[in-house]
Write a protein that holds these residues in place. Structure first.
Motif, PDB file in Angstrom:
ATOM      1  N   GLN A   1       6.102  -7.182  -2.823  1.00  0.00           N
ATOM      2  CA  GLN A   1       6.403  -5.756  -2.667  1.00  0.00           C
ATOM      3  C   GLN A   1       7.402  -5.282  -3.716  1.00  0.00           C
ATOM      4  O   GLN A   1       7.255  -4.207  -4.291  1.00  0.00           O
ATOM      5  CB  GLN A   1       6.932  -5.491  -1.252  1.00  0.00           C
ATOM      6  CG  GLN A   1       5.881  -5.696  -0.163  1.00  0.00           C
ATOM      7  CD  GLN A   1       6.498  -5.770   1.215  1.00  0.00           C
ATOM      8  OE1 GLN A   1       7.481  -6.492   1.436  1.00  0.00           O
ATOM      9  NE2 GLN A   1       5.923  -5.044   2.163  1.00  0.00           N
ATOM     10  N   GLN A   2       8.410  -6.096  -3.962  1.00  0.00           N
ATOM     11  CA  GLN A   2       9.389  -5.721  -4.976  1.00  0.00           C
ATOM     12  C   GLN A   2       8.764  -5.716  -6.367  1.00  0.00           C
ATOM     13  O   GLN A   2       9.049  -4.842  -7.193  1.00  0.00           O
ATOM     14  CB  GLN A   2      10.586  -6.671  -4.927  1.00  0.00           C
ATOM     15  CG  GLN A   2      11.388  -6.560  -3.640  1.00  0.00           C
ATOM     16  CD  GLN A   2      12.613  -7.437  -3.639  1.00  0.00           C
ATOM     17  OE1 GLN A   2      13.208  -7.703  -4.671  1.00  0.00           O
ATOM     18  NE2 GLN A   2      13.006  -7.912  -2.460  1.00  0.00           N
ATOM     19  N   ASP A   3       7.884  -6.684  -6.642  1.00  0.00           N
ATOM     20  CA  ASP A   3       7.218  -6.738  -7.949  1.00  0.00           C
ATOM     21  C   ASP A   3       6.312  -5.536  -8.162  1.00  0.00           C
ATOM     22  O   ASP A   3       6.137  -5.063  -9.293  1.00  0.00           O
ATOM     23  CB  ASP A   3       6.404  -8.030  -8.071  1.00  0.00           C
ATOM     24  CG  ASP A   3       7.287  -9.258  -8.293  1.00  0.00           C
ATOM     25  OD1 ASP A   3       8.475  -9.056  -8.630  1.00  0.00           O
ATOM     26  OD2 ASP A   3       6.797 -10.378  -8.133  1.00  0.00           O
ATOM     27  N   ALA A   4       5.708  -5.025  -7.064  1.00  0.00           N
ATOM     28  CA  ALA A   4       4.837  -3.857  -7.190  1.00  0.00           C
ATOM     29  C   ALA A   4       5.606  -2.621  -7.638  1.00  0.00           C
ATOM     30  O   ALA A   4       5.063  -1.724  -8.287  1.00  0.00           O
ATOM     31  CB  ALA A   4       4.141  -3.595  -5.849  1.00  0.00           C
TER      32      ALA A   4
ATOM     33  N   LEU B   1      14.764  -6.365 -10.519  1.00  0.00           N
ATOM     34  CA  LEU B   1      15.209  -5.066 -10.000  1.00  0.00           C
ATOM     35  C   LEU B   1      16.722  -4.927 -10.119  1.00  0.00           C
ATOM     36  O   LEU B   1      17.237  -3.858 -10.458  1.00  0.00           O
ATOM     37  CB  LEU B   1      14.791  -4.900  -8.544  1.00  0.00           C
ATOM     38  CG  LEU B   1      13.370  -4.377  -8.261  1.00  0.00           C
ATOM     39  CD1 LEU B   1      13.129  -4.307  -6.761  1.00  0.00           C
ATOM     40  CD2 LEU B   1      13.166  -3.019  -8.901  1.00  0.00           C
ATOM     41  N   ILE B   2      17.432  -6.025  -9.836  1.00  0.00           N
ATOM     42  CA  ILE B   2      18.900  -6.008  -9.931  1.00  0.00           C
ATOM     43  C   ILE B   2      19.333  -5.653 -11.353  1.00  0.00           C
ATOM     44  O   ILE B   2      20.241  -4.844 -11.567  1.00  0.00           O
ATOM     45  CB  ILE B   2      19.476  -7.380  -9.537  1.00  0.00           C
ATOM     46  CG1 ILE B   2      19.334  -7.607  -8.038  1.00  0.00           C
ATOM     47  CG2 ILE B   2      20.939  -7.496  -9.947  1.00  0.00           C
ATOM     48  CD1 ILE B   2      20.235  -6.755  -7.190  1.00  0.00           C
TER      49      ILE B   2
ATOM     50  N   GLN C   1       0.821  -1.208   0.000  1.00  0.00           N
ATOM     51  CA  GLN C   1       0.000   0.000   0.000  1.00  0.00           C
ATOM     52  C   GLN C   1       0.859   1.264   0.000  1.00  0.00           C
ATOM     53  O   GLN C   1       0.592   2.219  -0.734  1.00  0.00           O
ATOM     54  CB  GLN C   1      -0.928  -0.002   1.217  1.00  0.00           C
ATOM     55  CG  GLN C   1      -1.882   1.193   1.267  1.00  0.00           C
ATOM     56  CD  GLN C   1      -2.837   1.100   2.442  1.00  0.00           C
ATOM     57  OE1 GLN C   1      -2.917   0.064   3.108  1.00  0.00           O
ATOM     58  NE2 GLN C   1      -3.572   2.177   2.694  1.00  0.00           N
ATOM     59  N   GLU C   2       1.921   1.254   0.828  1.00  0.00           N
ATOM     60  CA  GLU C   2       2.810   2.420   0.881  1.00  0.00           C
ATOM     61  C   GLU C   2       3.571   2.592  -0.438  1.00  0.00           C
ATOM     62  O   GLU C   2       3.826   3.717  -0.871  1.00  0.00           O
ATOM     63  CB  GLU C   2       3.793   2.291   2.041  1.00  0.00           C
ATOM     64  CG  GLU C   2       3.189   2.527   3.417  1.00  0.00           C
ATOM     65  CD  GLU C   2       2.393   1.332   3.930  1.00  0.00           C
ATOM     66  OE1 GLU C   2       1.706   1.464   4.944  1.00  0.00           O
ATOM     67  OE2 GLU C   2       2.474   0.252   3.288  1.00  0.00           O
ATOM     68  N   VAL C   3       3.928   1.463  -1.052  1.00  0.00           N
ATOM     69  CA  VAL C   3       4.626   1.535  -2.344  1.00  0.00           C
ATOM     70  C   VAL C   3       3.723   2.190  -3.381  1.00  0.00           C
ATOM     71  O   VAL C   3       4.134   3.081  -4.137  1.00  0.00           O
ATOM     72  CB  VAL C   3       5.060   0.128  -2.804  1.00  0.00           C
ATOM     73  CG1 VAL C   3       5.652   0.196  -4.212  1.00  0.00           C
ATOM     74  CG2 VAL C   3       6.086  -0.456  -1.845  1.00  0.00           C
TER      75      VAL C   3
ATOM     76  N   GLU D   1      16.763  -0.680   3.782  1.00  0.00           N
ATOM     77  CA  GLU D   1      16.616  -2.108   4.077  1.00  0.00           C
ATOM     78  C   GLU D   1      15.741  -2.801   3.029  1.00  0.00           C
ATOM     79  O   GLU D   1      14.832  -3.565   3.337  1.00  0.00           O
ATOM     80  CB  GLU D   1      16.046  -2.315   5.480  1.00  0.00           C
ATOM     81  CG  GLU D   1      16.927  -1.731   6.580  1.00  0.00           C
ATOM     82  CD  GLU D   1      16.432  -2.085   7.972  1.00  0.00           C
ATOM     83  OE1 GLU D   1      16.717  -3.219   8.420  1.00  0.00           O
ATOM     84  OE2 GLU D   1      15.779  -1.236   8.586  1.00  0.00           O
ATOM     85  N   VAL D   2      16.075  -2.533   1.762  1.00  0.00           N
ATOM     86  CA  VAL D   2      15.250  -3.020   0.656  1.00  0.00           C
ATOM     87  C   VAL D   2      15.154  -4.547   0.637  1.00  0.00           C
ATOM     88  O   VAL D   2      14.188  -5.122   0.132  1.00  0.00           O
ATOM     89  CB  VAL D   2      15.801  -2.471  -0.678  1.00  0.00           C
ATOM     90  CG1 VAL D   2      17.180  -3.057  -0.981  1.00  0.00           C
ATOM     91  CG2 VAL D   2      14.841  -2.761  -1.821  1.00  0.00           C
ATOM     92  N   HIS D   3      16.145  -5.230   1.226  1.00  0.00           N
ATOM     93  CA  HIS D   3      16.102  -6.694   1.237  1.00  0.00           C
ATOM     94  C   HIS D   3      14.976  -7.233   2.100  1.00  0.00           C
ATOM     95  O   HIS D   3      14.634  -8.416   2.015  1.00  0.00           O
ATOM     96  CB  HIS D   3      17.441  -7.253   1.731  1.00  0.00           C
ATOM     97  CG  HIS D   3      17.757  -6.899   3.152  1.00  0.00           C
ATOM     98  ND1 HIS D   3      18.285  -5.673   3.513  1.00  0.00           N
ATOM     99  CD2 HIS D   3      17.614  -7.601   4.303  1.00  0.00           C
ATOM    100  CE1 HIS D   3      18.463  -5.640   4.820  1.00  0.00           C
ATOM    101  NE2 HIS D   3      18.057  -6.783   5.327  1.00  0.00           N
ATOM    102  N   ARG D   4      14.381  -6.382   2.964  1.00  0.00           N
ATOM    103  CA  ARG D   4      13.295  -6.825   3.827  1.00  0.00           C
ATOM    104  C   ARG D   4      11.974  -6.961   3.079  1.00  0.00           C
ATOM    105  O   ARG D   4      11.040  -7.576   3.596  1.00  0.00           O
ATOM    106  CB  ARG D   4      13.112  -5.844   4.992  1.00  0.00           C
ATOM    107  CG  ARG D   4      14.330  -5.700   5.883  1.00  0.00           C
ATOM    108  CD  ARG D   4      14.546  -6.928   6.737  1.00  0.00           C
ATOM    109  NE  ARG D   4      15.615  -6.704   7.708  1.00  0.00           N
ATOM    110  CZ  ARG D   4      16.019  -7.615   8.580  1.00  0.00           C
ATOM    111  NH1 ARG D   4      15.443  -8.798   8.597  1.00  0.00           N
ATOM    112  NH2 ARG D   4      16.998  -7.339   9.420  1.00  0.00           N
TER     113      ARG D   4
END
Length: 741
Positions: A126-129, A157-158, A92-94, A118-121
């Protein structure tokens, strides 16, 4: 509040913030450490200063400056800047951040930089969004992580981000940060009278272990708890002793994640220490793992593998010792079980090593990649088909012979003579090596007696022409030369690299690939060469493209005129820059003045003294020996002419010139190769027709009749012939004298 504080949603006033927050650098000039990515000429610094940042991920241990660097970027950029913490933010925040970024672009035409701490968290969802919006440029991502992003971050993303690895701060970096905090009157404690004992500061720096946040928090605790009240009465001295420092910074937490990068790195260091027979390092890495809570069964499993993979037959008892220690550990448990872990590690670190067991994987490769070979008839099972097919016929039973062994072939017929096991000369294996090799020799002899080897390959029609075309092509030799140069250069991603070569353009592109986070500067002699390189670089972002410096002036002058912001390079790649120059010492001195202390220059020079001799290409008749000897004597003078700068030097001469220029010459290699060349009459006339140079000059020293006969022989026999044309390149490394490179 400043802009960065607003962007990071800082709610407290400056004086209410912790010291570590107050002392965060606000500009690149205030930033301490990470010179390998932020020093002059580095890609990241150029991108920040030009406000041309693309998506990046900062990866490094706590307290090395990842979030601070994001704050610096926030102060520099004209883009909108949003910040999220992956621990506190969900999909939601993304989406809310993306919507803000879309509005910013729609209403103000500004792009948005999104910082994710702390993007690894973040999980995959979330990363796909975030991925589509990074891909279409709606947001530029700045991620920060303590974990290896290649393990923890979405590969999509990488692939769309540049990874910058930040290193722990050095002791000098931490000292600079501490001194700055104690002297800054606005953000630090500069308005107080503070005495920090040297041994107290050393203790704080040691325990902080590269973490600036830990250091500043300890200083804050020490300063504000030492006096009875804080702030203290005006004029009161705050004295921080070693004892106060020890109370302010307790035992450091071991940086270790059993599922992350440190897990893999430390077990790798442990195994490599065992393999390298270093018991001290093995104990250290073992202690790091045990103290951090690593599963002892995992450590034993890796030692059991090493006992066969790296010790093997050099000490066949190693596997038994490690297995016994593992079983004893299961009975005893921790903490006493540490004795058994240490015992197994110590045994493996001190016993002889052999990896000959890896021969099995050569055999496995043969099984998987080659056709299936039939079992030899004498090795087949005789219990079923001995009468009908003769299975087992001819098998020699070893126990019927002396020493319970007999020479016979056990491999398929197509693999006779194939060797998979290579016994080492270490430990127990050294004792059996001679016997293994002796028996192998006898078996090969026996195999040869059973069936004579027959050559079955016949070149197909046209094969000779194919080989001729292949050998004429110079590309494989150039690729090999380039590989040899870069193997010696050992370029690191953030290096500043100077490329100077004649002609230009051969080495620059590989240098760009190997130093994407540094800078490549290419010196070219003419504007024509510069235009050709610019054309090739047309599709490259100008932040990544090579900087071209053009002209025939000395290299030092060209670099100075370019005003790069720096003058020295970690690596210099040079090809054919000495050439026919009579002043090779000056050229080498230029390289010395442009070389960073500890840096390396790798040079490749055409070695004319070892060039092709015409006398070896002429089809001489027996009665022409005097002609051949006369031409050979001409070549001896030609290729050692002390007045000709092309040939009046060799390895020893070059070493002396380098020494006088302040350089040490190492790793000298002659790279020799041959290409096919069809000689023309014009070639021969160019070599022997001019009495003022080359062969023509030295032929004129002979009797006129003899010289004329030799010229006629060359003109009659060489034109139209296709010959192997030998070339020799001298490859060598240079470093500043007294410094290793």
């Amino acid at each position: 509040m400043n802009r960065a504080d607003n962007l990071f949603e800082a709610a407290k006033s400056l004086h209410d913030e912790p010291l570590a927050a107050r002392m965060r650098p606000r500009t690149l000039d205030e930033f301490v450490g990470q010179e390998h990515i932020l020093g002059p000429g580095r890609l990241l610094r150029r991108a920040i200063q030009a406000d041309r940042l693309s998506s990046v991920i900062f990866y490094g241990p706590p307290g090395c400056g990842k979030t601070t660097l994001a704050r610096v970027i926030a102060n520099h950029t004209k883009s909108a800047f949003l910040s999220l913490n992956a621990v506190l933010s969900g999909v939601q925040e993304v989406r809310a951040a993306i919507e803000k970024a879309r509005q910013e672009m729609a209403y103000h035409g500004r792009r948005t930089i999104l910082f994710v701490d702390e993007v690894h968290r973040w999980n995959k969802a979330q990363q796909d969004a975030l991925l589509p919006w990074v891909e279409n440029g709606t947001v530029i991502l700045i991620g920060a992580t303590t974990q290896n992003p290649y393990f923890e971050v979405n590969s999509a993303l990488i692939s769309r981000s540049r990874i910058f690895q930040l290193k722990p701060l050095t002791r000098q970096h931490l000292r600079t940060i501490a001194e700055r905090a104690l002297s800054d009157p606005e953000r630090g404690y500069g308005k107080y009278r503070i005495i920090l004992d040297e041994d107290a500061l050393e203790h704080l720096i040691t325990v902080a272990d590269g973490d600036a946040r830990t250091l500043l928090s300890a200083i804050e605790l020490a300063v504000e708890t030492t006096p009875d009240t804080f702030p203290p009465p005006e004029g009161e001295v705050i004295h921080i002793t070693r004892e106060v420092a020890e109370d302010s910074i307790q035992r450091k937490a071991v940086l270790y994640d059993k599922e992350g990068d440190f897990h893999y790195d430390i077990i790798s260091a442990f195994i490599k220490s065992l393999r390298g027979s270093d018991p001290d390092a093995a104990f250290y890495w073992l202690a790091r793992m045990v103290d951090a809570g690593e599963d002892p069964h995992y450590i034993f499993r890796r030692m059991l593998i090493l006992a066969c993979e790296d010790v093997g037959m050099a000490d066949p008892h190693a596997i038994t010792v490690v297995l016994s220690c593992a079983q004893a550990f299961d009975r005893v448990g921790l903490p006493e079980g540490q004795y058994h872990l240490a015992h197994a590690a110590l045994y493996l670190a001190t016993c002889p090593k052999s990896n000959s067991v890896l021969g099995y994987f050569d055999a496995l490769k043969a099984v998987r990649e080659e056709k299936t070979h039939e079992v030899p008839r004498h090795l087949k099972d005789a219990s079923r088909d001995a009468k009908g097919f003769g299975h087992g016929d001819g098998y020699l039973y070893p126990h019927s012979y002396r020493e319970h062994w007999v020479a016979q072939n056990y491999l398929p017929a197509e693999l006779k003579g194939r060797v998979f096991y290579q016994p080492s000369r270490q430990g127990y294996e050294a004792r059996i090596r001679e016997e293994v090799l002796r028996r192998r020799e006898l078996q090969l002899t026996a195999a040869a007696q059973v069936e004579e080897e027959v050559l079955t390959f016949t070149p197909e029609k046209g094969m000779g022409e194919w080989w001729r075309r292949t050998e004429t092509d110079l590309q494989p030799h150039l690729e090999e030369l380039r590989d040899r140069i870069f193997q010696r250069a050992q370029i690191v991603r953030h290096h500043r690299v100077l490329v100077t070569e004649r002609p230009a353009g051969f080495l620059v592109w590989e240098a760009l690939r190997q130093a994407p986070e540094g800078q490549v500067v290419c010196a070219v002699a003419s504007e024509e060469e510069a235009q050709r390189i610019r054309h090739q670089a047309a599709g490259i972002d100008d932040l990544l493209a090579p900087i071209l410096i053009t002209g025939t002036a000395p290299l030092v002058s060209l670099v100075d005129e370019a005003r790069l912001g720096y003058r020295t390079f970690e690596r210099i790649l040079a090809r054919n820059i000495l050439g026919p120059s009579p002043d090779k010492e000056r050229i080498l001195a230029d390289l010395a003045s442009l070389l960073e202390p500890g840096g390396i220059a790798v040079c490749a020079e055409a070695f004319f003294r070892a060039s092709q001799r015409l006398s070896s290409l002429v089809p001489w008749r027996r009665d022409e020996t005097p002609l051949r000897e006369a031409l050979t004597s001409v070549e001896e003078r030609l290729f050692a002419d002390p007045e000709d700068p092309r040939v009046n030097w060799d390895e020893a001469t070059l070493a002396e010139l380098a020494r006088r220029a302040g350089l040490a010459l190492t790793q000298v290699e002659r790279y020799e190769y041959a290409t096919r060349r069809t000689l023309t009459r014009e070639d021969v006339l160019r070599w022997v027709g001019d009495p003022h140079k080359g062969y023509g000059l030295h032929l004129s020293s002979l009797e006129p009749a003899l010289a004329a006969t030799i010229r006629q022989k060359l003109l009659e026999t060489l034109p139209g012939r296709e010959v192997p044309w030998r070339r020799t390149i001298l490859i060598f490394r240079l470093s500043l004298a007294g410094l290793s490179g």
